[in-house]
Design a protein around this motif. Sequence first.
Motif, PDB file in Angstrom:
ATOM      1  N   ALA A  73       0.948  -1.014  -0.198  1.00  0.00           N
ATOM      2  CA  ALA A  73      -0.564   0.033   0.097  1.00  0.00           C
ATOM      3  C   ALA A  73       0.476   1.480  -0.227  1.00  0.00           C
ATOM      4  N   ASP A  74       1.800   1.327   0.741  1.00  0.00           N
ATOM      5  CA  ASP A  74       3.098   2.507   0.605  1.00  0.00           C
ATOM      6  C   ASP A  74       3.365   2.840  -0.101  1.00  0.00           C
ATOM      7  N   GLU A  75       3.862   1.880  -1.347  1.00  0.00           N
ATOM      8  CA  GLU A  75       4.435   1.560  -2.217  1.00  0.00           C
ATOM      9  C   GLU A  75       3.450   2.419  -3.526  1.00  0.00           C
ATOM     10  N   ALA A  77       0.796   4.155  -2.895  1.00  0.00           N
ATOM     11  CA  ALA A  77       0.080   5.449  -2.778  1.00  0.00           C
ATOM     12  C   ALA A  77       0.943   6.422  -3.418  1.00  0.00           C
ATOM     13  N   ARG A  83      -3.271   1.610  -9.320  1.00  0.00           N
ATOM     14  CA  ARG A  83      -2.404   1.321  -8.177  1.00  0.00           C
ATOM     15  C   ARG A  83      -2.938   0.203  -7.474  1.00  0.00           C
ATOM     16  N   ALA A  85      -2.573  -2.704  -5.084  1.00  0.00           N
ATOM     17  CA  ALA A  85      -1.442  -2.522  -4.166  1.00  0.00           C
ATOM     18  C   ALA A  85      -1.526  -4.785  -3.543  1.00  0.00           C
ATOM     19  N   MET A  95      -5.046  -0.979   4.649  1.00  0.00           N
ATOM     20  CA  MET A  95      -4.921   0.431   4.490  1.00  0.00           C
ATOM     21  C   MET A  95      -4.277   0.348   2.637  1.00  0.00           C
ATOM     22  N   ALA A  96      -4.578  -0.167   2.150  1.00  0.00           N
ATOM     23  CA  ALA A  96      -4.999  -0.118   0.248  1.00  0.00           C
ATOM     24  C   ALA A  96      -5.619   0.964   0.114  1.00  0.00           C
ATOM     25  N   ARG A  98      -7.087   2.978   2.603  1.00  0.00           N
ATOM     26  CA  ARG A  98      -6.710   4.443   2.635  1.00  0.00           C
ATOM     27  C   ARG A  98      -5.607   4.501   2.473  1.00  0.00           C
ATOM     28  N   GLU A  99      -4.294   4.429   1.006  1.00  0.00           N
ATOM     29  CA  GLU A  99      -3.786   5.081   0.770  1.00  0.00           C
ATOM     30  C   GLU A  99      -3.490   5.127  -1.213  1.00  0.00           C
TER      31      GLU A  99
END
Length: 163
Positions: A73-75, A77, A83, A85, A95-96, A98-99
Amino acid sequence: MLLTDARNDAGLERAIRRLPRGSALVFRHYHLANAARRRRFEELRRLAHGCGLLVIGSRVPASWYTDGTYGAADEVAGKPGLRLATAHSLREIAMAAREGADAVLLSPVFATRSHPGAAALGTVRFLLLARRSPLPVIALGGMTRARAVRLPVAGWAAIDGLA
């Protein structure tokens, strides 16, 4: 959706040509040195785009033209394009979302050679997680066409299942 790696490299051209238009190729090829990885990316991107496929990059430089990004997810965002995730739990699905991910690849559904001995979600747990996801879910891990038809989700992806 087809994910690339060292194990399926020899059959990628054939597998890419067999994918339906609108599918995606997720370029990983982490095993290659930078220059060789770039060359292989360019070869596969030309073929995939010629077949009407999206090309999604995983840990590729921003200067490489891709139609999106694949990773944790952070990669993904804030990245341009589609995108995708990775997720293995409800927490990672959240998390995915949210990002700003567009979809999650939920895995491993079944036992897979990519992660020998790792616990698989199994059909029931996979479907429970997928139903709670606010994002479209793509099944990954031990997937084949025959297994995919039994899972009512947005799609499926494979490493070995298509090559």
